[in-house]
Motif scaffolding. Structure first.
Motif, short mmCIF file in Angstrom:
data_model
loop_
_atom_site.label_atom_id
_atom_site.label_comp_id
_atom_site.label_asym_id
_atom_site.label_seq_id
_atom_site.Cartn_x
_atom_site.Cartn_y
_atom_site.Cartn_z
N SER A 45 1.08 -1.18 0.40
CA SER A 45 -0.08 0.04 0.20
C SER A 45 0.82 0.94 0.34
CB SER A 45 -0.98 -0.21 1.31
OG SER A 45 0.21 0.15 2.85
N TRP A 46 1.04 2.46 -0.29
CA TRP A 46 0.87 3.41 -0.03
C TRP A 46 1.79 3.79 1.14
CZ3 TRP A 46 3.58 6.57 -3.02
CH2 TRP A 46 4.22 8.04 -2.40
N LYS A 47 1.19 3.79 1.60
CA LYS A 47 1.28 3.57 3.12
C LYS A 47 2.62 3.23 3.79
CE LYS A 47 -0.99 1.27 6.74
NZ LYS A 47 -2.18 1.37 7.99
N LEU A 83 -1.71 0.88 -6.97
CA LEU A 83 -1.93 1.41 -6.26
C LEU A 83 -3.30 2.14 -5.92
CD1 LEU A 83 1.61 3.49 -5.29
CD2 LEU A 83 -0.11 1.76 -3.52
N ASP A 84 -3.83 1.88 -5.42
CA ASP A 84 -5.36 3.31 -4.94
C ASP A 84 -5.58 4.63 -4.90
OD1 ASP A 84 -7.89 4.03 -4.40
OD2 ASP A 84 -8.21 1.56 -3.68
N GLU A 107 -5.43 6.54 -1.81
CA GLU A 107 -4.46 6.09 -0.54
C GLU A 107 -3.39 6.84 -0.50
OE1 GLU A 107 -2.37 2.77 -1.22
OE2 GLU A 107 -4.34 1.37 -0.95
#
Length: 475
Positions: A257-259, A398-399, A402
């Motif tokens: 995820s981006w996080k 990636l969403d 996010e």
């Protein structure tokens, strides 16, 4: 004004009994990430404040998820000793407030506070990196007396089932890596490399002590070693999620995820800043790449193979000669690849390339859109930046919900700052940490794209100027 009286002399002492702890009633919407960022910042301040001239230190730390920032400071009464200040702050009473959005701990000798809302000006922050450097001789001497554990070859054979192929994790320029299970049940990673007898025993052990005493949450810990003839075995902590490259473009099916990606970007920067500026000797990695960034079970990064080149004998250390004249790896700074010029900024360049890979999910040497004018990721990123379309660099997996556009722009521009061909134009890794921690989106200086052909010409010209200067001075 506060007054105090007692039947004993308290003026030069700190009273370590906690008096008041005040916590907010609001919990952070990202409790895990917020707690981690706040604990890291408070821990740094507890070290920095007693070393500051006025026993005061204030700083900020960005939370990995969302746009939150932690603001915090630690302060002691100036009439107490440095050791009493340190003892008072180490009580960590304010930690009990986490993960609420603010907390205060007030003692007779010290005061600590954190908040998600700014309560001091930007010009009132402290350069805590300089205060975190180990500068106390007595502590360093004590550390250098220690060293990694010495394992027997039999222990390592048993742990790896005689170094079986089933336990082999991989291999590379420096040797092969095996998974092992020690007698006490601990899982470890054992790297086997080659060492000639020409290496002095004392020098070898001194280098091991240097590497064995590196303790940082984003650096892979060296647990021990074993020498067997010309072979050297280094025992490290085992990372369950293996290396970053397997998640970006390997056989792992999980998409970061981006996080998680930002956490890896930030943690890697902190680890490098520690090696360059906060440890008592400067350690330049020279081989920063995604396969040398390992991930723990929480996907936090740990830099591997740092300082390994210090252990290898000069006649077997082929890294410098293999890099010289070659840009094939894609990670290597041009001044090092072409002329062997080494500095901390070599790691900065490689770090910038890694960040571009993390953002895009593409290999640094991958041909972009089959265009001959963009043979690698760095050139492609520069071209997108020049056209103002660098948001299109982001990994399609990636969403978009996010991350924010501003945050992605900032991360890419930091990466490009790191890959500038002029060495002096690249930021130090401590500056990168500060940029990543800063939650503001101020306008940054315009960056200039440079192709690899231009880089070669520029580096050659710089080297020619240096050589001519030396020749003239000698004449």
């Amino acid at each position: 004004m506060l007054k105090r009286y007692e039947n004993n002399n308290f003026y030069s002492e700190g009273n370590n009994r906690p008096i008041v702890v005040l916590c907010s009633n609001t919990t952070s919407p990202q409790p895990t990430e917020f707690r981690k960022a706040a604990e890291e910042l408070l821990s740094d301040l507890q070290i920095a404040a007693p070393r500051a001239t006025n026993y005061y230190a204030a700083s900020t730390r960005k939370v990995a998820a969302g746009n939150a920032t932690v603001y915090a400071f630690a302060q002691c009464q100036q009439n107490i000793s440095q050791s009493d200040c340190s003892k008072c702050l180490q009580l960590r009473t304010v930690y009990s407030c986490l993960p609420t959005t603010s907390g205060r701990s007030m003692d007779n000798g010290c005061f600590t506070r954190y908040d998600t809302t700014p309560f001091f000006g930007r010009n009132e922050t402290t350069d805590i990196l300089s205060l975190l450097r180990d500068g106390e001789t007595s502590i360093l001497q004590e550390l250098l007396l220690q060293g990694p554990a010495a394992y027997s070859y039999t222990d390592l054979k048993v742990a790896t089932d005689n170094f079986s192929d089933e336990n082999k994790l991989g291999g590379g320029m420096h040797g092969e890596v095996y998974k092992g299970t020690l007698e006490n049940g601990d899982e470890v990673a054992i790297k086997k490399t080659f060492l000639t007898s020409s290496r002095g025993k004392k020098h070898f052990k001194d280098e091991l002590k240097i590497l064995g005493n590196v303790h940082h949450r984003h650096l892979l810990r060296l647990l021990g070693y074993c020498r067997k003839g010309p072979d050297l075995f280094l025992v490290h902590e085992y990372m369950e999620n293996h290396s970053l490259d397997q998640f970006l473009y390997g056989d792992k099916t999980t998409t970061l995820s981006w996080k998680q990606r930002f956490g890896i970007i930030y943690g890697t920067a902190r680890g490098l800043a520690y090696l360059h500026e906060q440890y008592h000797v400067t350690v330049i990695h020279r081989d920063i790449k995604t396969s040398n960034i390992l991930l723990d079970n929480e996907f936090q990064p740990k830099i591997a193979d740092f300082g390994l080149i210090r252990l290898l004998p000069e006649d077997k250390t082929r890294l410098s000669t293999e890099l010289a004249g070659s840009l094939n790896s894609g990670y290597v700074a041009p001044e090092y690849a072409i002329h062997g010029h080494l500095s901390e900024k070599v790691d900065t360049y490689s770090y910038g390339v890694v960040v571009l890979e993390i953002v895009s999910g593409k290999r640094c040497k991958e041909v972009i859109h089959n265009k001959s004018d963009t043979p690698n990721l760095v050139d492609h990123a520069w071209n997108l930046y020049e056209s103002g379309t660098h948001l299109s660099l982001v990994d399609d997996k990636l969403d978009p919900s996010e991350y924010s556009t501003e945050e992605v722009h900032k991360i890419i521009e930091i990466a490009l700052m790191c890959t500038q061909p002029t060495v002096s134009a690249r930021p130090a890794m401590s500056e990168v940490v500060t940029l990543l921690s800063d939650n503001t989106l101020e306008e940054r200086p315009r960056l200039r794209s440079t192709t690899y052909d231009e880089v070669k010409i520029q580096v050659a010209m710089e080297s020619s100027i240096i050589s001519n200067t030396i020749a003239v001075s000698q004449w």
